[in-house]
Design an enzyme around this catalytic site. Structure first.
Site, PDB file in Angstrom:
ATOM      1  N   ASP A  37      91.215  64.646 -14.463  1.00 25.32           N
ATOM      2  CA  ASP A  37      90.009  65.058 -15.190  1.00 25.32           C
ATOM      3  C   ASP A  37      89.803  64.076 -16.338  1.00 25.32           C
ATOM      4  O   ASP A  37      90.698  63.291 -16.667  1.00 25.32           O
ATOM      5  CB  ASP A  37      90.172  66.491 -15.733  1.00 25.32           C
ATOM      6  CG  ASP A  37      88.842  67.178 -15.993  1.00 25.32           C
ATOM      7  OD1 ASP A  37      88.455  68.029 -15.172  1.00 25.32           O
ATOM      8  OD2 ASP A  37      88.179  66.858 -16.999  1.00 25.32           O
ATOM      9  N   ASP A  61      88.368  58.610 -15.300  1.00 26.31           N
ATOM     10  CA  ASP A  61      86.949  58.642 -14.973  1.00 26.31           C
ATOM     11  C   ASP A  61      86.862  58.405 -13.465  1.00 26.31           C
ATOM     12  O   ASP A  61      87.196  57.322 -12.982  1.00 26.31           O
ATOM     13  CB  ASP A  61      86.216  57.546 -15.743  1.00 26.31           C
ATOM     14  CG  ASP A  61      84.731  57.461 -15.393  1.00 26.31           C
ATOM     15  OD1 ASP A  61      84.285  58.112 -14.413  1.00 26.31           O
ATOM     16  OD2 ASP A  61      84.010  56.736 -16.092  1.00 26.31           O
ATOM     17  N   VAL A  62      86.436  59.409 -12.718  1.00 22.36           N
ATOM     18  CA  VAL A  62      86.481  59.319 -11.259  1.00 22.36           C
ATOM     19  C   VAL A  62      85.517  58.289 -10.684  1.00 22.36           C
ATOM     20  O   VAL A  62      85.557  58.006  -9.480  1.00 22.36           O
ATOM     21  CB  VAL A  62      86.224  60.695 -10.604  1.00 22.36           C
ATOM     22  CG1 VAL A  62      87.356  61.656 -10.910  1.00 22.36           C
ATOM     23  CG2 VAL A  62      84.872  61.271 -11.040  1.00 22.36           C
ATOM     24  N   ASN A  88      86.872  67.310  -6.058  1.00 26.06           N
ATOM     25  CA  ASN A  88      86.122  68.437  -6.608  1.00 26.06           C
ATOM     26  C   ASN A  88      85.198  68.063  -7.761  1.00 26.06           C
ATOM     27  O   ASN A  88      84.222  68.768  -8.024  1.00 26.06           O
ATOM     28  CB  ASN A  88      87.122  69.511  -7.070  1.00 26.06           C
ATOM     29  CG  ASN A  88      86.472  70.574  -7.917  1.00 26.06           C
ATOM     30  OD1 ASN A  88      85.719  71.409  -7.437  1.00 26.06           O
ATOM     31  ND2 ASN A  88      86.756  70.543  -9.228  1.00 26.06           N
ATOM     32  N   TYR A 153      71.059  65.802  -7.016  1.00 25.27           N
ATOM     33  CA  TYR A 153      72.203  66.637  -6.637  1.00 25.27           C
ATOM     34  C   TYR A 153      72.228  66.855  -5.128  1.00 25.27           C
ATOM     35  O   TYR A 153      73.278  66.722  -4.492  1.00 25.27           O
ATOM     36  CB  TYR A 153      72.121  67.973  -7.379  1.00 25.27           C
ATOM     37  CG  TYR A 153      73.360  68.827  -7.248  1.00 25.27           C
ATOM     38  CD1 TYR A 153      74.527  68.505  -7.947  1.00 25.27           C
ATOM     39  CD2 TYR A 153      73.363  69.970  -6.449  1.00 25.27           C
ATOM     40  CE1 TYR A 153      75.661  69.287  -7.848  1.00 25.27           C
ATOM     41  CE2 TYR A 153      74.502  70.761  -6.341  1.00 25.27           C
ATOM     42  CZ  TYR A 153      75.647  70.415  -7.041  1.00 25.27           C
ATOM     43  OH  TYR A 153      76.767  71.206  -6.928  1.00 25.27           O
ATOM     44  N   LYS A 157      75.199  65.598  -2.691  1.00 24.11           N
ATOM     45  CA  LYS A 157      75.992  66.548  -1.916  1.00 24.11           C
ATOM     46  C   LYS A 157      75.735  66.405  -0.411  1.00 24.11           C
ATOM     47  O   LYS A 157      76.638  66.627   0.397  1.00 24.11           O
ATOM     48  CB  LYS A 157      75.704  67.980  -2.381  1.00 24.11           C
ATOM     49  CG  LYS A 157      76.191  68.260  -3.800  1.00 24.11           C
ATOM     50  CD  LYS A 157      77.678  67.961  -3.973  1.00 24.11           C
ATOM     51  CE  LYS A 157      78.210  68.430  -5.311  1.00 24.11           C
ATOM     52  NZ  LYS A 157      79.652  68.105  -5.490  1.00 24.11           N
ATOM     53  N   ILE A 188      78.221  79.993  -7.918  1.00 17.31           N
ATOM     54  CA  ILE A 188      79.564  80.342  -8.365  1.00 17.31           C
ATOM     55  C   ILE A 188      79.573  80.534  -9.883  1.00 17.31           C
ATOM     56  O   ILE A 188      78.997  79.743 -10.626  1.00 17.31           O
ATOM     57  CB  ILE A 188      80.585  79.252  -7.984  1.00 17.31           C
ATOM     58  CG1 ILE A 188      80.485  78.932  -6.484  1.00 17.31           C
ATOM     59  CG2 ILE A 188      81.995  79.679  -8.366  1.00 17.31           C
ATOM     60  CD1 ILE A 188      80.741  80.105  -5.563  1.00 17.31           C
TER      61      ILE A 188
END
Length: 250
Positions: A37, A61-62, A88, A153, A157, A188
């Site tokens: 993270d 940093d992904v 994720n 988004y 996705k 969620i």
């Protein structure tokens, strides 16, 4: 339960929400966690409160390729393999296409989609070394059905959904033992969205398309992630698992 005993699991976005619940479940079932993270302090707290020992908190940093390369070398040196990769990390900003800046577009695509590519590319040799590697990529119902105001988004996705299928096919062709599946949550209740669901009027609007009539909880998504990562789903690859309270069934 110890179905993940001896297995190494990497979870991105592990400091809160679905990532946190997933990390907790993996640890409770015997896995050694690599928690990734950007929030260093939250990550340390998560690590210190997990069941078991030897877990690692990794600030990353992904979207940084050099960071992934360095992490792959670190995992190889310590473990020699990676059994489970859960991509994720992600976020969204919701507004009409005409009001979305190129900077916003690129940011959402980078965190939600580029990161999945980078992690998959650089972790693949370690997953193959496992002999039973499993990749679980976080998509969304917005990777299957669209909604106004979710342009970048949905694009990200939807990209995750199809990229996962390509990953599954390439791994099957290589006979490297790695499976890849995507998961598609609906609405969620996470720490970020909880205040909205606490307001009856806002919650009513948000849940208007959810037949079950309530938001999902992070642990309900974590349960599905663990299934896809386990040997119980060993004949599943290239699949998409929808967990949305019936939203896409309509």
């Amino acid at each position: 339960m110890t179905r993940f005993a001896g297995r190494i699991a990497l979870v991105t976005g592990a400091a809160s929400g679905i990532g946190l619940s997933t990390a907790q479940r993996f640890a409770a079932e015997g896995a050694t966690l690599l928690l990734v993270d950007r929030d260093r302090e939250k990550l340390k707290t998560v690590r210190n409160n997990l069941a078991g020992e030897a877990h690692d908190a990794i600030t990353l940093d992904v979207t940084d390729e050099q960071g992934w390369i360095a992490l792959a070398e670190r995992i190889k040196a310590r473990f020699g393999k990676l059994d489970i990769l859960v991509n994720n990390a992600g976020f969204g900003r919701f507004k009409p296409i005409t009001e979305t800046s190129l900077e916003e577009w690129r940011s959402i695509i980078s965190v939600n989609l580029d990161s999945v590519f980078l992690a998959t590319k650089h972790m693949m040799p370690l997953l193959a070394a496992s002999g039973h590697g499993a990749v679980v990529n976080m998509s969304s119902i917005r990777g299957i059905v669209a909604a106004s105001g979710t342009g970048p988004y949905c694009a990200a996705k939807g990209g995750v959904r199809m990229f996962t299928k390509v990953t599954a096919l390439e791994c099957a062709e290589a006979r490297n033992g790695v499976r890849a599946n995507s998961i598609h949550p609906g609405h969620i209740r996470t720490p970020l969205s909880a205040p909205a669901y606490a307001d009856p009027e806002i919650a009513k609007k948000l849940l208007a398309d959810v037949p079950i009539g309530r938001p999902g909880e992070p642990d309900e998504i974590a349960n599905a992630i663990l299934f896809l990562a386990s040997d119980e789903s060993r004949y599943m690859t290239g699949a998409e698992l929808v967990v949305d309270g019936g939203t896409t069934a309509q």
